[in-house]
Design a protein around this motif. Sequence first.
Motif, PDB file in Angstrom:
ATOM      1  N   GLY A 176       0.821  -1.414  -0.066  1.00 44.51           N
ATOM      2  CA  GLY A 176      -0.029   0.049   0.148  1.00 44.51           C
ATOM      3  C   GLY A 176       0.127   1.429  -0.351  1.00 44.51           C
ATOM      4  N   ASN A 177       1.882   1.358   0.341  1.00 43.59           N
ATOM      5  CA  ASN A 177       2.875   2.117  -0.215  1.00 43.59           C
ATOM      6  C   ASN A 177       3.027   3.232  -1.252  1.00 43.59           C
ATOM      7  OD1 ASN A 177       3.944   2.702   3.467  1.00 43.59           O
ATOM      8  ND2 ASN A 177       3.734   0.687   2.997  1.00 43.59           N
ATOM      9  N   TYR A 178       2.612   1.912  -1.755  1.00 38.61           N
ATOM     10  CA  TYR A 178       3.329   2.262  -3.573  1.00 38.61           C
ATOM     11  C   TYR A 178       2.289   2.178  -4.483  1.00 38.61           C
ATOM     12  CZ  TYR A 178       7.644   0.745  -1.756  1.00 38.61           C
ATOM     13  OH  TYR A 178       8.753   0.814  -1.010  1.00 38.61           O
ATOM     14  N   ASN A 179       0.673   2.403  -3.566  1.00 38.40           N
ATOM     15  CA  ASN A 179      -0.230   2.810  -4.280  1.00 38.40           C
ATOM     16  C   ASN A 179      -0.382   4.097  -5.389  1.00 38.40           C
ATOM     17  OD1 ASN A 179      -1.443   0.344  -3.583  1.00 38.40           O
ATOM     18  ND2 ASN A 179      -3.158   1.218  -1.884  1.00 38.40           N
ATOM     19  N   ARG A 180       0.531   5.294  -5.059  1.00 36.70           N
ATOM     20  CA  ARG A 180       0.289   5.948  -6.323  1.00 36.70           C
ATOM     21  C   ARG A 180       0.441   5.752  -6.551  1.00 36.70           C
ATOM     22  NH1 ARG A 180       1.656  12.250  -4.723  1.00 36.70           N
ATOM     23  NH2 ARG A 180       4.114  11.639  -4.384  1.00 36.70           N
ATOM     24  N   LEU A 181       1.544   4.336  -7.544  1.00 36.14           N
ATOM     25  CA  LEU A 181       2.122   4.270  -8.758  1.00 36.14           C
ATOM     26  C   LEU A 181       0.559   3.048  -9.514  1.00 36.14           C
ATOM     27  CD1 LEU A 181       5.495   3.532  -7.691  1.00 36.14           C
ATOM     28  CD2 LEU A 181       4.973   5.362  -8.382  1.00 36.14           C
ATOM     29  N   ILE A 182       0.321   2.353  -9.176  1.00 41.03           N
ATOM     30  CA  ILE A 182      -0.969   1.779  -9.911  1.00 41.03           C
ATOM     31  C   ILE A 182      -1.123   1.973 -11.179  1.00 41.03           C
ATOM     32  CG2 ILE A 182      -2.799   0.989  -9.702  1.00 41.03           C
ATOM     33  CD1 ILE A 182      -3.314   0.569  -6.338  1.00 41.03           C
ATOM     34  N   SER A 183      -1.773   3.350 -11.283  1.00 41.53           N
ATOM     35  CA  SER A 183      -1.830   3.957 -12.581  1.00 41.53           C
ATOM     36  C   SER A 183      -0.808   5.919 -12.782  1.00 41.53           C
ATOM     37  CB  SER A 183      -3.313   4.873 -12.523  1.00 41.53           C
ATOM     38  OG  SER A 183      -3.807   5.668 -13.202  1.00 41.53           O
ATOM     39  N   LEU A 184       0.258   5.004 -13.524  1.00 39.34           N
ATOM     40  CA  LEU A 184       1.158   5.446 -14.123  1.00 39.34           C
ATOM     41  C   LEU A 184       0.570   7.263 -14.793  1.00 39.34           C
ATOM     42  CD1 LEU A 184       3.859   3.437 -14.995  1.00 39.34           C
ATOM     43  CD2 LEU A 184       3.925   5.098 -12.946  1.00 39.34           C
ATOM     44  N   SER A 185      -0.364   6.583 -15.420  1.00 40.38           N
ATOM     45  CA  SER A 185      -1.751   7.930 -16.356  1.00 40.38           C
ATOM     46  C   SER A 185      -1.962   9.068 -15.388  1.00 40.38           C
ATOM     47  CB  SER A 185      -2.814   7.546 -17.058  1.00 40.38           C
ATOM     48  OG  SER A 185      -3.744   6.407 -16.437  1.00 40.38           O
ATOM     49  N   GLN A 186      -2.207   8.847 -14.262  1.00 41.40           N
ATOM     50  CA  GLN A 186      -2.587   9.676 -13.550  1.00 41.40           C
ATOM     51  C   GLN A 186      -1.268  10.253 -12.557  1.00 41.40           C
ATOM     52  OE1 GLN A 186      -5.829   7.641 -10.597  1.00 41.40           O
ATOM     53  NE2 GLN A 186      -6.930   6.925 -12.446  1.00 41.40           N
ATOM     54  N   PHE A 187      -0.668   9.140 -12.363  1.00 37.84           N
ATOM     55  CA  PHE A 187       0.881   9.987 -11.479  1.00 37.84           C
ATOM     56  C   PHE A 187       1.415  10.923 -12.412  1.00 37.84           C
ATOM     57  CE2 PHE A 187       4.963   8.781 -10.528  1.00 37.84           C
ATOM     58  CZ  PHE A 187       4.906   9.494  -9.090  1.00 37.84           C
ATOM     59  N   LYS A 188       1.954  10.601 -13.132  1.00 36.31           N
ATOM     60  CA  LYS A 188       2.203  11.486 -14.352  1.00 36.31           C
ATOM     61  C   LYS A 188       1.839  12.907 -14.519  1.00 36.31           C
ATOM     62  CE  LYS A 188       3.413  12.674 -19.073  1.00 36.31           C
ATOM     63  NZ  LYS A 188       2.238  11.924 -20.708  1.00 36.31           N
ATOM     64  N   ASN A 189       0.238  13.036 -13.675  1.00 32.41           N
ATOM     65  CA  ASN A 189      -0.280  14.298 -13.905  1.00 32.41           C
ATOM     66  C   ASN A 189      -0.310  15.065 -12.388  1.00 32.41           C
ATOM     67  OD1 ASN A 189      -0.800  14.833 -16.433  1.00 32.41           O
ATOM     68  ND2 ASN A 189      -2.701  13.458 -16.398  1.00 32.41           N
ATOM     69  N   ILE A 190       0.543  14.133 -11.686  1.00 27.91           N
ATOM     70  CA  ILE A 190       0.970  14.742 -10.131  1.00 27.91           C
ATOM     71  C   ILE A 190       2.222  15.580 -10.721  1.00 27.91           C
ATOM     72  CG2 ILE A 190       1.874  14.429  -7.910  1.00 27.91           C
ATOM     73  CD1 ILE A 190       1.119  11.426  -8.154  1.00 27.91           C
ATOM     74  N   PRO A 191       0.642  17.149  -9.703  1.00 29.42           N
ATOM     75  CA  PRO A 191       1.820  18.557  -9.635  1.00 29.42           C
ATOM     76  C   PRO A 191       3.907  18.316  -9.042  1.00 29.42           C
ATOM     77  CG  PRO A 191       0.246  18.433  -8.609  1.00 29.42           C
ATOM     78  CD  PRO A 191       0.451  17.425  -8.744  1.00 29.42           C
ATOM     79  N   ALA A 223      12.117   9.294  -9.030  1.00 27.08           N
ATOM     80  CA  ALA A 223      12.058   8.876 -10.545  1.00 27.08           C
ATOM     81  C   ALA A 223      11.625   7.844 -11.844  1.00 27.08           C
ATOM     82  CB  ALA A 223      12.807   7.446  -9.836  1.00 27.08           C
ATOM     83  N   ILE A 224      10.324   7.079 -11.187  1.00 30.57           N
ATOM     84  CA  ILE A 224       9.394   7.301 -12.485  1.00 30.57           C
ATOM     85  C   ILE A 224       8.580   7.954 -12.638  1.00 30.57           C
ATOM     86  CG2 ILE A 224       6.936   5.771 -12.582  1.00 30.57           C
ATOM     87  CD1 ILE A 224       7.702   4.034 -10.754  1.00 30.57           C
ATOM     88  N   TRP A 225       7.819   9.329 -11.819  1.00 24.09           N
ATOM     89  CA  TRP A 225       8.073  10.664 -12.217  1.00 24.09           C
ATOM     90  C   TRP A 225       8.548  10.988 -13.364  1.00 24.09           C
ATOM     91  CZ3 TRP A 225       9.051  16.048 -11.457  1.00 24.09           C
ATOM     92  CH2 TRP A 225       7.846  16.879 -11.914  1.00 24.09           C
ATOM     93  N   CYS A 226       9.562  11.595 -12.943  1.00 28.34           N
ATOM     94  CA  CYS A 226      10.846  11.493 -14.211  1.00 28.34           C
ATOM     95  C   CYS A 226      10.708  11.065 -15.508  1.00 28.34           C
ATOM     96  CB  CYS A 226      12.660  11.589 -13.461  1.00 28.34           C
ATOM     97  SG  CYS A 226      12.489  13.036 -11.868  1.00 28.34           S
ATOM     98  N   LEU A 227      11.161   9.684 -15.452  1.00 28.26           N
ATOM     99  CA  LEU A 227      10.486   8.927 -16.417  1.00 28.26           C
ATOM    100  C   LEU A 227       9.308   9.441 -17.373  1.00 28.26           C
ATOM    101  CD1 LEU A 227      11.858   5.924 -15.064  1.00 28.26           C
ATOM    102  CD2 LEU A 227      13.119   6.808 -16.912  1.00 28.26           C
ATOM    103  N   ILE A 228       8.548   9.203 -17.073  1.00 26.18           N
ATOM    104  CA  ILE A 228       7.245   9.188 -17.683  1.00 26.18           C
ATOM    105  C   ILE A 228       7.081  10.696 -18.095  1.00 26.18           C
ATOM    106  CG2 ILE A 228       6.265   7.140 -16.499  1.00 26.18           C
ATOM    107  CD1 ILE A 228       4.290   8.863 -14.820  1.00 26.18           C
ATOM    108  N   ASN A 229       7.730  11.913 -17.356  1.00 27.33           N
ATOM    109  CA  ASN A 229       7.093  13.186 -18.198  1.00 27.33           C
ATOM    110  C   ASN A 229       8.223  13.525 -18.856  1.00 27.33           C
ATOM    111  OD1 ASN A 229       4.737  14.502 -16.466  1.00 27.33           O
ATOM    112  ND2 ASN A 229       5.848  13.163 -14.680  1.00 27.33           N
ATOM    113  N   LEU A 277      16.598   3.254 -15.126  1.00 29.36           N
ATOM    114  CA  LEU A 277      15.784   2.279 -16.499  1.00 29.36           C
ATOM    115  C   LEU A 277      15.979   3.286 -17.605  1.00 29.36           C
ATOM    116  CD1 LEU A 277      13.116   2.221 -13.290  1.00 29.36           C
ATOM    117  CD2 LEU A 277      13.826   0.603 -14.633  1.00 29.36           C
ATOM    118  N   ALA A 278      15.991   4.663 -17.731  1.00 27.66           N
ATOM    119  CA  ALA A 278      16.468   5.947 -18.869  1.00 27.66           C
ATOM    120  C   ALA A 278      17.784   4.782 -19.678  1.00 27.66           C
ATOM    121  CB  ALA A 278      16.895   7.047 -18.404  1.00 27.66           C
ATOM    122  N   GLY A 279      18.245   4.474 -18.761  1.00 33.99           N
ATOM    123  CA  GLY A 279      19.288   4.086 -19.754  1.00 33.99           C
ATOM    124  C   GLY A 279      19.418   2.839 -20.650  1.00 33.99           C
TER     125      GLY A 279
END
Length: 313
Positions: A217-232, A249-255, A283-285
């Motif tokens: 549950g600590n990682y629930n913000r990552l469940i939907s990356l389409s939503q997570f991408k838009n987090i300010p 890291a994931i936020w940077c990758l998907i933005n 991951l980017a590499g």
Amino acid sequence: MNSIWKSGIYGLIIGDATGVPVEFSTREEREKNPIKDMTGYGTYNQPEGTWSDDSSMALATLTSIKDKGKIDYKDIMDRFHDWCMYGEYTPFGEVFDIGIATSRAVMKYSNGAKPLESGGKTEWDNGNGSLMRILPVCLYLFEQQKSLNISDDEVIDMVHNCSALTHAHIRSKLACGIYYFLVRSVLRECGELTERLQIGIDNAFEYYGKNNENELGNYNRLISLSQFKNIPKELIKSTGYVVYTLEAAIWCLINTSSYKEAVLKAVNLGDDTDTIAAVTGGLAGLYYTYDKIPASWRAKVQKKDWIDSLLKA
């Protein structure tokens, strides 16, 4: 070792080195004076291309896997000890950055603890010190799973054990496990990066969900990356807490849409700049490949000839 290893390991190292000069700077400082290229000096007064504990521990792990042909927990810990005490696997023979939990685990091991009993197990032992170095383990196990068809249970057990060498709380183990699924999906799936990462997240949540892992549950913000991408950006934290590091890291990758953009976005979040950029950069590499990392950045990496020798087959 093949081009996948070169892309991932250099992605990690260059991300780390780009973040080193401004580690612990605030986000406000970075917004006023954003990093636009690989620089030097700054926080630790180190020349351009100098990497820190993130890369040292990853390279120690890589060397162990290459020499032993397997994951050997004792050998990895021996190499962590040599890094911590004698400056092995560093650019200039000197350790200038080490986390508290990592230092404590190495000292515990030095005093006779078994490798898998060395890492801290408390709520306060959830820094990003195992996540930052887990990439070589992930790459090795990806290849093993692909060639030998070993189960996810076997793979994740080894990933968790490698985390536990320094960070044994289940939350840190989960971060490393999720990272494995992300690495695998980036390398195995087709499509854009966000699509591949979403498959990795889906696989991770499916796997850990079957095991009734409450900590997931600590990682629930990552469940939907389409939503997570838009987090300010102001809701993305860039401290050394392992959950925040993986999220950042994931936020940077998907933005972003290139290796350079992803790493610079990570660095310009401020705070734990080297580790967040290292986790992002690995991951980017893998996705963008070694050749898409700026040539000027690759050329500045300290001890590049030695690193290249490690990555040869």
